[in-house]
Motif scaffolding. Structure first.
Motif, PDB file in Angstrom:
ATOM      1  N   ALA A  23      21.100  -5.400 -12.855  1.00  0.00           N
ATOM      2  CA  ALA A  23      20.937  -4.356 -11.840  1.00  0.00           C
ATOM      3  C   ALA A  23      20.775  -3.007 -12.547  1.00  0.00           C
ATOM      4  CB  ALA A  23      22.130  -4.332 -10.895  1.00  0.00           C
ATOM      5  N   VAL A  24      19.915  -2.179 -12.002  1.00  0.00           N
ATOM      6  CA  VAL A  24      19.603  -0.890 -12.606  1.00  0.00           C
ATOM      7  C   VAL A  24      20.233   0.225 -11.778  1.00  0.00           C
ATOM      8  CG1 VAL A  24      17.725   0.686 -13.222  1.00  0.00           C
ATOM      9  CG2 VAL A  24      17.460  -1.781 -13.576  1.00  0.00           C
ATOM     10  N   GLY A  25      20.895   1.158 -12.461  1.00  0.00           N
ATOM     11  CA  GLY A  25      21.536   2.279 -11.796  1.00  0.00           C
ATOM     12  C   GLY A  25      21.380   3.557 -12.594  1.00  0.00           C
ATOM     13  N   THR A  26      21.932   4.638 -12.051  1.00  0.00           N
ATOM     14  CA  THR A  26      21.830   5.959 -12.664  1.00  0.00           C
ATOM     15  C   THR A  26      23.218   6.540 -12.875  1.00  0.00           C
ATOM     16  OG1 THR A  26      19.744   6.322 -11.502  1.00  0.00           O
ATOM     17  CG2 THR A  26      20.832   8.264 -12.397  1.00  0.00           C
ATOM     18  N   VAL A  27      23.455   7.079 -14.063  1.00  0.00           N
ATOM     19  CA  VAL A  27      24.729   7.734 -14.361  1.00  0.00           C
ATOM     20  C   VAL A  27      24.800   9.023 -13.542  1.00  0.00           C
ATOM     21  CG1 VAL A  27      26.111   8.861 -16.147  1.00  0.00           C
ATOM     22  CG2 VAL A  27      24.829   6.779 -16.699  1.00  0.00           C
ATOM     23  N   VAL A  28      25.853   9.148 -12.716  1.00  0.00           N
ATOM     24  CA  VAL A  28      26.008  10.334 -11.880  1.00  0.00           C
ATOM     25  C   VAL A  28      27.242  11.155 -12.251  1.00  0.00           C
ATOM     26  CG1 VAL A  28      24.680   9.419  -9.945  1.00  0.00           C
ATOM     27  CG2 VAL A  28      27.150   9.019 -10.042  1.00  0.00           C
ATOM     28  N   HIS A  29      28.080  10.607 -13.133  1.00  0.00           N
ATOM     29  CA  HIS A  29      29.240  11.369 -13.619  1.00  0.00           C
ATOM     30  C   HIS A  29      29.684  10.782 -14.951  1.00  0.00           C
ATOM     31  CE1 HIS A  29      32.671  14.066 -13.238  1.00  0.00           C
ATOM     32  NE2 HIS A  29      33.400  13.094 -13.756  1.00  0.00           N
ATOM     33  N   VAL A  30      30.042  11.660 -15.868  1.00  0.00           N
ATOM     34  CA  VAL A  30      30.541  11.240 -17.175  1.00  0.00           C
ATOM     35  C   VAL A  30      32.009  11.633 -17.257  1.00  0.00           C
ATOM     36  CG1 VAL A  30      30.287  11.490 -19.672  1.00  0.00           C
ATOM     37  CG2 VAL A  30      28.255  11.570 -18.207  1.00  0.00           C
ATOM     38  N   PHE A  31      32.890  10.644 -17.464  1.00  0.00           N
ATOM     39  CA  PHE A  31      34.322  10.893 -17.607  1.00  0.00           C
ATOM     40  C   PHE A  31      34.639  11.061 -19.091  1.00  0.00           C
ATOM     41  CE2 PHE A  31      33.985   8.291 -13.758  1.00  0.00           C
ATOM     42  CZ  PHE A  31      34.698   9.078 -12.856  1.00  0.00           C
ATOM     43  N   ASP A  32      35.469  12.051 -19.398  1.00  0.00           N
ATOM     44  CA  ASP A  32      35.917  12.216 -20.777  1.00  0.00           C
ATOM     45  C   ASP A  32      36.805  11.049 -21.158  1.00  0.00           C
ATOM     46  OD1 ASP A  32      34.611  14.643 -21.128  1.00  0.00           O
ATOM     47  OD2 ASP A  32      36.282  15.768 -20.296  1.00  0.00           O
ATOM     48  N   GLY A  33      36.691  10.595 -22.382  1.00  0.00           N
ATOM     49  CA  GLY A  33      37.508   9.491 -22.860  1.00  0.00           C
ATOM     50  C   GLY A  33      38.717   9.999 -23.564  1.00  0.00           C
ATOM     51  N   PRO A  34      39.266   9.258 -24.449  1.00  0.00           N
ATOM     52  CA  PRO A  34      38.769   7.943 -24.794  1.00  0.00           C
ATOM     53  C   PRO A  34      39.321   6.872 -23.865  1.00  0.00           C
ATOM     54  CG  PRO A  34      40.445   8.602 -26.383  1.00  0.00           C
ATOM     55  CD  PRO A  34      40.304   9.705 -25.375  1.00  0.00           C
ATOM     56  N   PRO A  35      38.667   5.784 -23.713  1.00  0.00           N
ATOM     57  CA  PRO A  35      37.257   5.583 -24.050  1.00  0.00           C
ATOM     58  C   PRO A  35      36.392   6.247 -22.996  1.00  0.00           C
ATOM     59  CG  PRO A  35      38.079   3.633 -22.968  1.00  0.00           C
ATOM     60  CD  PRO A  35      39.249   4.588 -23.092  1.00  0.00           C
ATOM     61  N   PRO A  36      35.143   6.553 -23.333  1.00  0.00           N
ATOM     62  CA  PRO A  36      34.268   7.157 -22.325  1.00  0.00           C
ATOM     63  C   PRO A  36      33.989   6.177 -21.187  1.00  0.00           C
ATOM     64  CG  PRO A  36      33.035   6.627 -24.314  1.00  0.00           C
ATOM     65  CD  PRO A  36      34.481   6.346 -24.602  1.00  0.00           C
ATOM     66  N   ALA A  37      33.803   6.711 -20.005  1.00  0.00           N
ATOM     67  CA  ALA A  37      33.468   5.910 -18.831  1.00  0.00           C
ATOM     68  C   ALA A  37      32.447   6.680 -18.007  1.00  0.00           C
ATOM     69  CB  ALA A  37      34.713   5.614 -18.006  1.00  0.00           C
ATOM     70  N   TYR A  38      31.751   5.948 -17.163  1.00  0.00           N
ATOM     71  CA  TYR A  38      30.642   6.544 -16.418  1.00  0.00           C
ATOM     72  C   TYR A  38      30.639   6.058 -14.983  1.00  0.00           C
ATOM     73  CZ  TYR A  38      29.230   7.226 -21.222  1.00  0.00           C
ATOM     74  OH  TYR A  38      29.223   7.573 -22.545  1.00  0.00           O
ATOM     75  N   GLU A  39      30.410   6.967 -14.053  1.00  0.00           N
ATOM     76  CA  GLU A  39      30.207   6.595 -12.652  1.00  0.00           C
ATOM     77  C   GLU A  39      28.707   6.348 -12.504  1.00  0.00           C
ATOM     78  OE1 GLU A  39      31.805   5.957  -8.762  1.00  0.00           O
ATOM     79  OE2 GLU A  39      32.793   6.333 -10.650  1.00  0.00           O
ATOM     80  N   THR A  54      32.473   2.581 -11.556  1.00  0.00           N
ATOM     81  CA  THR A  54      32.867   3.182 -12.824  1.00  0.00           C
ATOM     82  C   THR A  54      32.778   2.108 -13.897  1.00  0.00           C
ATOM     83  OG1 THR A  54      34.346   4.711 -11.690  1.00  0.00           O
ATOM     84  CG2 THR A  54      34.691   4.409 -14.058  1.00  0.00           C
ATOM     85  N   LEU A  55      32.011   2.389 -14.942  1.00  0.00           N
ATOM     86  CA  LEU A  55      31.751   1.402 -15.984  1.00  0.00           C
ATOM     87  C   LEU A  55      32.047   1.954 -17.377  1.00  0.00           C
ATOM     88  CD1 LEU A  55      28.281   0.225 -14.646  1.00  0.00           C
ATOM     89  CD2 LEU A  55      30.431  -1.036 -14.464  1.00  0.00           C
ATOM     90  N   ARG A  56      32.383   1.029 -18.282  1.00  0.00           N
ATOM     91  CA  ARG A  56      32.517   1.350 -19.706  1.00  0.00           C
ATOM     92  C   ARG A  56      31.167   1.135 -20.377  1.00  0.00           C
ATOM     93  NH1 ARG A  56      36.113  -2.605 -18.654  1.00  0.00           N
ATOM     94  NH2 ARG A  56      34.939  -3.963 -20.076  1.00  0.00           N
ATOM     95  N   THR A  57      30.999   1.669 -21.560  1.00  0.00           N
ATOM     96  CA  THR A  57      29.727   1.524 -22.255  1.00  0.00           C
ATOM     97  C   THR A  57      29.393   0.064 -22.581  1.00  0.00           C
ATOM     98  OG1 THR A  57      30.835   2.025 -24.344  1.00  0.00           O
ATOM     99  CG2 THR A  57      29.700   3.819 -23.261  1.00  0.00           C
ATOM    100  N   ASP A  58      30.408  -0.785 -22.782  1.00  0.00           N
ATOM    101  CA  ASP A  58      30.130  -2.190 -23.115  1.00  0.00           C
ATOM    102  C   ASP A  58      29.665  -3.007 -21.915  1.00  0.00           C
ATOM    103  OD1 ASP A  58      32.851  -1.955 -22.140  1.00  0.00           O
ATOM    104  OD2 ASP A  58      33.149  -4.027 -22.778  1.00  0.00           O
ATOM    105  N   GLN A  59      29.760  -2.449 -20.712  1.00  0.00           N
ATOM    106  CA  GLN A  59      29.350  -3.167 -19.508  1.00  0.00           C
ATOM    107  C   GLN A  59      27.892  -2.906 -19.120  1.00  0.00           C
ATOM    108  OE1 GLN A  59      32.747  -1.455 -17.263  1.00  0.00           O
ATOM    109  NE2 GLN A  59      33.044  -3.594 -16.591  1.00  0.00           N
ATOM    110  N   MET A  60      27.240  -2.015 -19.855  1.00  0.00           N
ATOM    111  CA  MET A  60      25.868  -1.652 -19.498  1.00  0.00           C
ATOM    112  C   MET A  60      25.109  -1.261 -20.747  1.00  0.00           C
ATOM    113  SD  MET A  60      26.760   1.999 -17.812  1.00  0.00           S
ATOM    114  CE  MET A  60      27.965   3.017 -18.625  1.00  0.00           C
ATOM    115  N   MET A  61      23.792  -1.145 -20.584  1.00  0.00           N
ATOM    116  CA  MET A  61      22.970  -0.673 -21.693  1.00  0.00           C
ATOM    117  C   MET A  61      21.979   0.358 -21.157  1.00  0.00           C
ATOM    118  SD  MET A  61      20.664  -4.002 -22.413  1.00  0.00           S
ATOM    119  CE  MET A  61      20.196  -5.066 -21.089  1.00  0.00           C
ATOM    120  N   HIS A  62      21.649   1.296 -22.044  1.00  0.00           N
ATOM    121  CA  HIS A  62      20.682   2.336 -21.686  1.00  0.00           C
ATOM    122  C   HIS A  62      19.325   1.683 -21.468  1.00  0.00           C
ATOM    123  CE1 HIS A  62      17.948   5.767 -22.419  1.00  0.00           C
ATOM    124  NE2 HIS A  62      18.861   6.401 -21.720  1.00  0.00           N
TER     125      HIS A  62
END
Length: 65
Positions: A23-39, A54-62
């Motif tokens: 599934a393809v999505g768009t990052v709409v918020h960047v949470f400060d880490g550690p570890p970094p997380a993204y909405e 809310t996802l971690r970097t290991d759950q998705m790829m650019h």
């Protein structure tokens, strides 16, 4: 590190949100880490939001847009 409005792809399904792997999505918020997380917002073909996750970097790829 991902940035706001980057397009990403799920590495694995998130059944609780009804999102399949790939599934393809768009990052709409960047949470400060550690570890970094993204909405990440996932939308349907009409542009309506179907999930906000809310996802971690290991759950998705650019992904190139």
């Amino acid at each position: 590190m991902l940035e706001l409005y980057d397009v990403v792809e799920l590495r694995e399904a998130t059944p609780g949100e009804g999102l399949p792997a790939g599934a393809v999505g768009t990052v709409v918020h960047v949470f400060d880490g550690p570890p970094p997380a993204y909405e990440v917002e996932f939308a349907d073909a009409d542009g309506r939001t179907v999930a906000m996750v809310t996802l971690r970097t290991d759950q998705m790829m650019h992904r190139d847009a």
